[in-house]
Every structure is written in structure tokens, then in C-alpha cells.
Design an enzyme around this catalytic site. Structure first.
Site, PDB file in Angstrom:
ATOM      1  CD  GLU A 184      -8.222   1.890   0.920  1.00 22.19           C
ATOM      2  OE1 GLU A 184      -8.632   1.876  -0.261  1.00 22.19           O
ATOM      3  OE2 GLU A 184      -7.116   2.377   1.249  1.00 22.19           O
ATOM      4  CG  HIS A 185      -6.846  -2.233   2.140  1.00 24.52           C
ATOM      5  ND1 HIS A 185      -6.317  -1.037   1.663  1.00 24.52           N
ATOM      6  CD2 HIS A 185      -7.589  -2.745   1.144  1.00 24.52           C
ATOM      7  CE1 HIS A 185      -6.724  -0.848   0.414  1.00 24.52           C
ATOM      8  NE2 HIS A 185      -7.503  -1.863   0.076  1.00 24.52           N
ATOM      9  CG  HIS A 240     -49.601  18.014   5.067  1.00 26.93           C
ATOM     10  ND1 HIS A 240     -49.187  19.205   4.539  1.00 26.93           N
ATOM     11  CD2 HIS A 240     -48.618  17.106   4.789  1.00 26.93           C
ATOM     12  CE1 HIS A 240     -48.002  19.038   3.962  1.00 26.93           C
ATOM     13  NE2 HIS A 240     -47.639  17.766   4.101  1.00 26.93           N
ATOM     14  CD  GLN A 263      -2.733  -1.113  -0.162  1.00 28.32           C
ATOM     15  OE1 GLN A 263      -3.509  -0.221  -0.463  1.00 28.32           O
ATOM     16  NE2 GLN A 263      -2.496  -2.142  -0.957  1.00 28.32           N
ATOM     17  CG  ASP A 296      -5.647  -3.980  -4.138  1.00 23.65           C
ATOM     18  OD1 ASP A 296      -6.665  -3.467  -3.652  1.00 23.65           O
ATOM     19  OD2 ASP A 296      -4.526  -3.463  -4.051  1.00 23.65           O
ATOM     20  CG  HIS A 328      -1.585   2.276  -3.906  1.00 25.59           C
ATOM     21  ND1 HIS A 328      -2.032   2.217  -5.190  1.00 25.59           N
ATOM     22  CD2 HIS A 328      -2.037   1.144  -3.307  1.00 25.59           C
ATOM     23  CE1 HIS A 328      -2.717   1.099  -5.384  1.00 25.59           C
ATOM     24  NE2 HIS A 328      -2.733   0.432  -4.260  1.00 25.59           N
TER      25      HIS A 328
END
Length: 429
Positions: free
Chosen positions: A322-323, A415, A254, A356, A257
Site C-alpha cells: 500500500e505504502h 445482427h 502504520q 496521509d 493503525h
């Protein structure tokens, strides 16, 4: 990689909303596309992508797609096709059905599920091209029943040769038939407002740089968007049984990235902490994207020493990563206590890249701690629900006074009278 006691760790999240200059640039681009359409789209494409196009050349031709197949290797084609099958099978299990419930008094209540009509998928072309993300966006939309899926991608994702052939092949394999060579904020604005060449969509999904993210935020409300994604994150919860080489490799998977990606190991084992820190240094030295990964590790990487796995889980739930990889002797025993994580990988062989690329669950996952309240991309992101109400005369006579009472308590006499007039007529008053 720094090793710090858990009590010294300060949880902080900086959500990237861009500089004033970036926000102003995006506002200008979005406004120009909205008012000028194709003319602005072509102008910004030449200005930012250094590619001069005309309206007729915006759309990728079938001949270009067929030619792309000649430039991808057979191993990639086999892998992308098998991955597509796995992703489709997983997302098929998420499908919902419309339902109706007929009451004894003749009232019919229900929910109608319909797919969105048209979805735009953005595929970036910056530091790397991601054919796998094409599958992860397109296939759930297809499973939901979206009839029109359009892909946009910058015109030079493959450098001087034009669009990366692997992106074109992935899109074709996923079933996309409408593709355009346009990127950046101008592509997002074109999808939202439409131009002569690119009809507007109902939803925009897919990752991109800060200009793409800001443009998505700017057009939200005109169209739906998936999210404003932040940098990638991984947290590994591990005990002394974990292999340091595996843990280090997954942290770096990761970190490579983006310079702002975060990679964190949480462990009660000092032996493992020191071994992983050494492994990270060793593996970094031979990583092709070493410069990116090293900056990520130096700025946002850490090994957090905890007193127990229970304390580690508490930290994980605060991080809402996230992971999340759980590399402990009995990972299944901990699963019930994990509340906040986008995707959970259990055991030594469930490396993050398995998710992934190939396993089937979606790899577009909430970042910046938003796993506390949001979910990975799924079929529900591409459907809309309509409530169905068919009230019988019997039900209205029975419940009308309750409705009138609630309406008048809110000061909405119109109403109340809409119900009262029916009660009076039906009761013969």
C-alpha cells in the site's frame, strides 16, 4: 522486530472475508433494511450502537454542524483547510474531458464524461476517528462534479456526546451538506437500497470494520463501491544511508493503525537492520497505542535482509505494498524499476504521514497486494463514460459487409440482418 534473510520470507496474503456468523449477520441486516427501511435502520442502530433514534433525528442538523466548530481547536481548523486546498489542487490535475472525433466520411465517434449523480461516504467511528479520510473521499468526488455527496457515520463516534465534532467539521469544510448519524452494515444497506429518510446513492466509498466491508461486498452490483480494504501496510526500502530512527518511526506509523497492519523493512544493510529493530523497541515503549502497534509488529512486522537493492526491489514488486518508502542515497534512480506500489514516498523527509494528511495525493490506497492492478482513489472513481457513435451513410455502405461477416461468424443472424436491410435499401436492391 524479527530480522530474517530474504530467501526465508514467504509471501502470503490472507484476505479477510469474515466468519460464517459475521456473513450471516450482514445478510440479515441488509435484507431487513431492503424490506423494512427506516424501521430496521433504527432497530439496528439501537441494537449495535446503543443509541435510540427516530426517523426525524437521523439527519444531522445545520445547528449541530455549527456547534461542532465550537469544539475544535483553531490549529486543527487551519490544518484541515490547508490540507483540503492541497488535496483539491492535486485532484484537479486528474480531470478528464469529453471528446469527439469527426471522420472525413461524416462518422462521428467520441466519449462523453459525466459525473455520478449521488455518492455516499462512510466515515467509521471505531478505534479512531479519521477526519482526513472525509477529505480524501469527498474532494475527488467534488472535483469530478458529483452534485450530491452524503456522509454517514455512527451516532456515537464521539462517545456519549454523539458524533465526533472533528468529523462534522471536516465534512462541512469539504462541502458536505447532507449527513446522517448511522453506521455499520445497516448504513451501507440504507445507502444502497434507500429508505424514506435516506435516498439511495450510486456509489459507496470509505473504510469501515469487517461488517461494513462485508456489507459493501453484499450490495456491490446494486451500487458501485470503492474497494474491500484490508489492513494498512508499509514497506521501507533502505540502504546504509537511512536514519534508523526515521525508518522505525515510519514503520510504527502504520503498525499503530491495527493489530493486523504490516510493517516491513527491506535492506541489504545488517547494521541498519539491527539499528532499526532496536529503535522500534525503544519507540514502542513510549507510543500511546503501544499494545496495538506491538501486536502488529510481532505478528506482521519483519526486517528482510537482501543481497542488494535490486533484489529488494524484486521483493517490493512481489509485495505490491500500500505504502512504499524509498530511503536510499539516490531514491530517484530506483523509481523506474518499482512497478507495484500504491503510493511511493521518496527520500528521508517524505514520511508516510505527509501523504496521509497533507501533501495532496489520496491516502485511500489499494491493500493486500492489489496495487498490482488497482490505484488510489481518484477523480476517475466518480465519473462514468459513455461511448458516442454517429455512423454516416457512407461509412455504413463501406463497412457494412465486414460487420455482416463478423455477425454471421458469431451465429447472430439478427445482427447481420440489421445491417443487411440497410445496405439493400440504400443500394436500391
Amino acid at each position: 522486530m524479527r530480522i530474517i534473510p530474504a530467501e526465508e520470507f514467504k509471501l502470503s496474503r490472507e484476505v479477510e472475508y469474515g466468519t460464517p456468523e459475521q456473513n450471516e449477520a450482514v445478510r440479515e441486516i441488509v435484507g431487513a433494511i431492503r424490506t423494512e427501511g427506516d424501521a430496521a435502520l433504527l432497530r439496528y442502530t439501537e441494537q449495535h450502537d446503543r443509541v435510540k433514534l427516530d426517523a426525524a433525528s437521523l439527519r444531522v442538523t445545520q445547528q449541530e454542524i455549527e456547534a461542532a466548530y465550537e469544539h475544535v481547536d483553531a490549529a486543527f481548523l487551519t490544518a484541515i483547510r490547508e490540507a483540503a486546498v492541497n488535496i483539491r489542487v492535486f485532484h484537479e490535475k486528474q480531470k478528464r474531458s469529453s471528446w469527439m472525433d469527426l471522420q472525413p466520411d461524416g462518422t462521428l465517434l467520441g466519449q462523453i464524461i459525466r459525473p455520478l449523480k449521488r455518492v455516499g461516504v462512510y466515515v467509521p467511528g471505531g478505534k479512531a476517528a479519521y477526519p482526513s479520510s472525509v477529505l480524501m473521499n469527498v474532494i475527488p468526488a467534488q472535483v469530478a462534479g458529483v452534485p450530491e455527496i452524503v456522509m454517514v457515520t455512527p451516532p456515537a463516534t464521539g462517545g456519549q456526546e454523539g458524533i465526533n465534532p472533528y468529523i462534522l467539521v471536516a465534512a462541512a469544510e469539504a462541502g458536505v451538506k447532507e449527513m446522517y448519524r448511522v453506521g455499520g452494515a445497516q448504513a451501507i444497506a440504507a445507502l444502497a437500497y434507500g429508505t424514506v429518510s435516506i435516498p439511495p446513492v450510486d456509489k459507496i466509498c470509505g473504510p469501515g470494520n469487517i461488517y461494513v466491508a462485508l456489507a459493501k461486498r453484499a450490495v456491490f452490483g446494486v451500487v458501485d463501491i470503492d474497494s474491500i480494504a484490508g489492513p494498512s501496510e508499509i514497506a521501507v526500502l533502505a540502504d546504509d544511508s537511512a536514519d534508523p530512527a526515521y525508518v522505525a518511526a515510519d514503520l510504527l506509523s502504520q503498525a499503530e493503525h491495527d493489530e493486523m497492519a504490516s510493517a516491513i523493512l527491506v535492506t541489504p544493510s545488517r547494521r541498519l537492520a539491527e539499528a532499526v529493530a532496536a529503535e522500534v523497541e525503544s519507540q514502542l515503549a513510549v507510543l500511546p497505542r503501544e499494545q496495538i502497534a506491538r501486536q502488529s509488529i510481532d505478528s506482521y512486522g519483519a526486517v528482510l535482509l537482501v543481497k542488494s537493492l535490486e533484489e529488494g526491489i524484486d521483493i517490493i514488486n512481489r509485495l505490491a505494498p500500500e505504502h512504499l518508502e524509498v530511503m536510499t542515497e539516490e531514491p530517484m534512480q530506483l523509481l523506474g524499476r518499482i512497478e507495484n506500489a500504491g503510493a511511493i514516498f521518496l527520500g528521508a523527509y517524505s514520511s508516510e504521514p505527509v501523504g496521509d494528511y497533507f501533501a495532496g495525493p489520496n491516502h485511500i490506497i489499494p491493500t493486500n497486494g492489489t496495487a498490482r492492478f488497482s490505484s488510489p482513489v481518484n477523480v476517475d472513481d466518480f465519473i462514468k463514460k459513455s461511448s458516442l457513435i454517429h455512423y454516416s451513410k457512407e461509412a455504413l455502405l463501406k463497412n457494412g459487409e465486414h460487420i455482416i461477416t463478423l455477425a454471421r461468424h458469431e451465429g447472430l443472424e439478427g445482427h447481420a440482418r440489421a445491417i443487411e436491410i440497410r445496405l439493400e435499401k440504400e443500394r436500391g436492391n
